[in-house]
Design a protein around this motif. Structure first.
Motif, PDB file in Angstrom:
ATOM      1  N   UNK A   6       0.631  -1.208   0.098  1.00 19.31           N
ATOM      2  CA  UNK A   6      -0.020   0.016   0.119  1.00 19.31           C
ATOM      3  C   UNK A   6       1.006   1.201  -0.090  1.00 19.31           C
ATOM      4  N   UNK A   7       0.555   2.372  -0.766  1.00 17.38           N
ATOM      5  CA  UNK A   7       1.136   3.544  -0.971  1.00 17.38           C
ATOM      6  C   UNK A   7       0.600   4.609  -0.374  1.00 17.38           C
ATOM      7  N   UNK A   8       1.042   5.287   0.655  1.00 16.03           N
ATOM      8  CA  UNK A   8       0.306   6.546   1.104  1.00 16.03           C
ATOM      9  C   UNK A   8       1.175   7.586   0.750  1.00 16.03           C
ATOM     10  N   UNK A   9       0.314   8.731  -0.094  1.00 16.04           N
ATOM     11  CA  UNK A   9       1.191   9.819  -0.562  1.00 16.04           C
ATOM     12  C   UNK A   9       0.473  11.097  -0.280  1.00 16.04           C
ATOM     13  N   UNK A  10       1.095  12.093   0.220  1.00  8.60           N
ATOM     14  CA  UNK A  10       0.819  13.443   0.396  1.00  8.60           C
ATOM     15  C   UNK A  10       1.764  14.308  -0.378  1.00  8.60           C
ATOM     16  N   UNK A  64      -6.288  16.371   2.854  1.00  3.91           N
ATOM     17  CA  UNK A  64      -5.046  16.696   2.826  1.00  3.91           C
ATOM     18  C   UNK A  64      -4.440  17.197   3.862  1.00  3.91           C
ATOM     19  N   UNK A  65      -3.176  16.465   4.046  1.00  3.80           N
ATOM     20  CA  UNK A  65      -2.314  16.591   5.288  1.00  3.80           C
ATOM     21  C   UNK A  65      -1.123  17.466   5.090  1.00  3.80           C
ATOM     22  N   UNK A  66      -0.496  17.922   6.120  1.00  5.46           N
ATOM     23  CA  UNK A  66       0.710  18.618   6.215  1.00  5.46           C
ATOM     24  C   UNK A  66       1.907  17.890   6.436  1.00  5.46           C
ATOM     25  N   UNK A  67       2.767  17.247   5.259  1.00  4.23           N
ATOM     26  CA  UNK A  67       3.964  16.754   5.709  1.00  4.23           C
ATOM     27  C   UNK A  67       4.966  17.474   6.600  1.00  4.23           C
ATOM     28  N   UNK A  68       5.309  16.647   7.831  1.00  8.25           N
ATOM     29  CA  UNK A  68       6.164  17.138   8.768  1.00  8.25           C
ATOM     30  C   UNK A  68       7.122  16.652   8.891  1.00  8.25           C
ATOM     31  N   UNK A  69       8.326  17.566   9.287  1.00  5.12           N
ATOM     32  CA  UNK A  69       9.727  16.767   9.631  1.00  5.12           C
ATOM     33  C   UNK A  69       9.762  15.909  10.661  1.00  5.12           C
ATOM     34  N   UNK A  70      10.291  14.803  10.713  1.00  6.74           N
ATOM     35  CA  UNK A  70      10.197  13.820  11.732  1.00  6.74           C
ATOM     36  C   UNK A  70      11.370  14.510  12.824  1.00  6.74           C
ATOM     37  N   UNK A  86       6.121  22.332  -1.543  1.00  4.75           N
ATOM     38  CA  UNK A  86       6.726  22.580  -0.147  1.00  4.75           C
ATOM     39  C   UNK A  86       7.063  21.312   0.576  1.00  4.75           C
ATOM     40  N   UNK A  87       6.121  20.473   0.242  1.00  2.00           N
ATOM     41  CA  UNK A  87       6.211  19.025   0.913  1.00  2.00           C
ATOM     42  C   UNK A  87       5.671  17.889   0.277  1.00  2.00           C
ATOM     43  N   UNK A  88       6.522  17.003   0.415  1.00  2.00           N
ATOM     44  CA  UNK A  88       5.868  15.387   0.016  1.00  2.00           C
ATOM     45  C   UNK A  88       6.447  14.445   0.979  1.00  2.00           C
ATOM     46  N   UNK A  89       5.174  13.406   0.994  1.00  2.00           N
ATOM     47  CA  UNK A  89       5.611  12.436   1.773  1.00  2.00           C
ATOM     48  C   UNK A  89       5.033  11.122   1.064  1.00  2.00           C
ATOM     49  N   UNK A  90       5.896  10.191   1.304  1.00  2.00           N
ATOM     50  CA  UNK A  90       5.510   8.781   0.638  1.00  2.00           C
ATOM     51  C   UNK A  90       5.982   7.483   1.507  1.00  2.00           C
ATOM     52  N   UNK A  91       4.701   6.746   1.785  1.00  4.20           N
ATOM     53  CA  UNK A  91       4.931   5.537   2.753  1.00  4.20           C
ATOM     54  C   UNK A  91       4.774   4.586   2.142  1.00  4.20           C
ATOM     55  N   UNK A  92       5.354   3.418   2.157  1.00  8.56           N
ATOM     56  CA  UNK A  92       5.169   1.997   1.671  1.00  8.56           C
ATOM     57  C   UNK A  92       4.985   1.037   2.694  1.00  8.56           C
ATOM     58  N   UNK A  93       3.820   0.510   2.837  1.00  8.83           N
ATOM     59  CA  UNK A  93       3.508  -0.531   3.808  1.00  8.83           C
ATOM     60  C   UNK A  93       2.885  -1.625   3.387  1.00  8.83           C
ATOM     61  N   UNK A 141       3.217  -3.955   8.568  1.00  5.73           N
ATOM     62  CA  UNK A 141       3.567  -2.655   8.957  1.00  5.73           C
ATOM     63  C   UNK A 141       4.279  -1.835   8.102  1.00  5.73           C
ATOM     64  N   UNK A 142       4.907  -0.792   8.370  1.00  7.86           N
ATOM     65  CA  UNK A 142       5.419   0.142   7.441  1.00  7.86           C
ATOM     66  C   UNK A 142       6.846  -0.405   7.016  1.00  7.86           C
ATOM     67  N   UNK A 143       6.983  -0.462   5.726  1.00  6.01           N
ATOM     68  CA  UNK A 143       8.336  -1.030   4.883  1.00  6.01           C
ATOM     69  C   UNK A 143       9.311   0.057   4.996  1.00  6.01           C
ATOM     70  N   UNK A 144       8.985   1.498   4.271  1.00  9.13           N
ATOM     71  CA  UNK A 144       9.841   2.303   4.003  1.00  9.13           C
ATOM     72  C   UNK A 144       9.073   3.652   4.195  1.00  9.13           C
ATOM     73  N   UNK A 145       9.688   4.876   4.400  1.00 12.47           N
ATOM     74  CA  UNK A 145       9.003   6.208   4.384  1.00 12.47           C
ATOM     75  C   UNK A 145       9.894   7.212   3.854  1.00 12.47           C
ATOM     76  N   UNK A 146       9.318   8.088   3.004  1.00 12.08           N
ATOM     77  CA  UNK A 146      10.230   9.093   2.381  1.00 12.08           C
ATOM     78  C   UNK A 146       9.606  10.402   2.587  1.00 12.08           C
ATOM     79  N   UNK A 147      10.267  11.622   3.058  1.00 11.04           N
ATOM     80  CA  UNK A 147       9.508  12.666   3.150  1.00 11.04           C
ATOM     81  C   UNK A 147      10.739  13.786   2.561  1.00 11.04           C
TER      82      UNK A 147
END
Length: 333
Positions: free
Chosen positions: A63-67, A290-296, A83-90, A94-100
């Protein structure tokens, strides 16, 4: 009348979506390992490069979650407006990898052990890294790390460029060209797509859109050929001759609208495989608020020298790693 009404409702829903400054959605692969292996077998892979059971299982469950967030409405946005992009693959475990990508940094984290096990390649141990590679140990431990985005892009361009050559700028698609492409797509859909509508018990509305695949693609490319000079370098449009062997089976997309807003799109692609063993092959896109990608918080910063030196050396020492990684990328594509 039904055709005009359904097309108008979809058009309005996409226009409203394009006015948003932040879009979030989930993409599921609606398939199973058996169908993926049958699809792979029909491509006649080289001996030893066949899709494995483990990889087919991993891909079918992804599953790919994109913002994506922009300073402007998405329809008016060019590359510099985002100004922001987030991609999570799960998957189910659980979560396999995440990229922001936020501000000046790219943030990454991965379950390296889970990926390595599923893909069948050896994962370097923390003890394989040199003492100074503290940040890379965080990578293997599944913690957040961050990399200067400009430094990463520069290094990638230099590694890909010929010796002594200036790195070429990344291809971009201007907002005006994006708008004209969208208008061409709308014209093609109005001519070639058949619409039907139905209501659900929960108050949502389903609109199905059906069209022969090769005809739709050929007509769309015919519409956008006058825009070819405005496309980035390297974006070559296929000719009608290139498409003559493409399947012309009818493909159906199901759009779900709630109170006029697009909530889900599902597309059945099994017929395009032209393989009776491919029973299940589709895509499902679910829209989210719509979400706001945040820096971890607490991400460890890495520099490119550390990545290429410490981690690169450890990976090179892991027997067969590079060959297995290349095989995975080809299979995933």
């Amino acid at each position: 009348m039904e055709q005009l009404s359904a097309g108008s409702k979809l058009d309005q829903a996409f226009e409203e979506l394009a006015e948003e400054k932040s879009i979030s959605f989930e993409l599921d692969l609606d398939t199973d390992p058996r169908s993926l292996k049958a699809l792979d077998a029909s491509s006649d892979p080289e001996p030893g490069e066949e899709l494995t059971d483990e990889v087919a299982g991993l891909l079918s469950d992804m599953k790919f979650s994109v913002t994506v967030q922009s300073k402007k409405p998405i329809a008016e946005s060019g590359e510099k407006d985002y100004v922001g992009m987030a991609l999570k693959i799960s998957n189910k475990d659980g979560d396999l990898t995440e990229y922001r990508v936020i501000g000046d940094y790219t943030y990454l984290r991965s379950d390296v052990n889970a990926l390595g096990k599923a893909m069948g390649f050896p994962v370097p141990s923390v003890k394989d890294l040199p003492p100074e590679a503290g940040g890379l140990k965080k990578v293997l431990e599944g913690e957040w790390v961050k990399i200067d985005t400009k430094e990463m892009a520069k290094t990638s361009a230099e590694m890909g460029a010929e010796s002594g050559a200036e790195p070429e700028p990344e291809p971009t698609l201007g907002a005006k060209t994006q708008k004209r492409l969208l208008e061409a797509l709308r014209r093609t859909i109005a001519r070639e797509v058949d619409f039907k509508t139905a209501d659900d018990k929960d108050g949502s509305e389903h609109i199905t859109a059906t069209a022969p695949f090769r005809t739709l693609i050929t007509e769309f490319l015919g519409e956008i050929r006058p825009l070819a000079k405005h496309l980035p370098p390297g974006m070559e449009l296929p000719t009608d001759k290139d498409l003559k062997d493409a399947p012309n089976a009818k493909v159906t997309a199901d759009f779900t609208l709630k109170n006029g807003e697009l909530t889900q799109v599902s597309v059945d692609l099994a017929k395009l495989a032209e393989n009776a063993k491919v029973k299940k092959l589709g895509l499902v896109v679910r829209m989210r608020d719509g979400r706001t990608p945040k820096a971890p918080a607490g991400a460890t910063e890495l520099n490119m020298d550390e990545i290429l030196g410490g981690f690169g050396a450890a990976l090179m020492d892991a027997e067969g790693f590079l060959e297995d990684e290349e095989g995975f990328l080809e299979e995933a594509a």
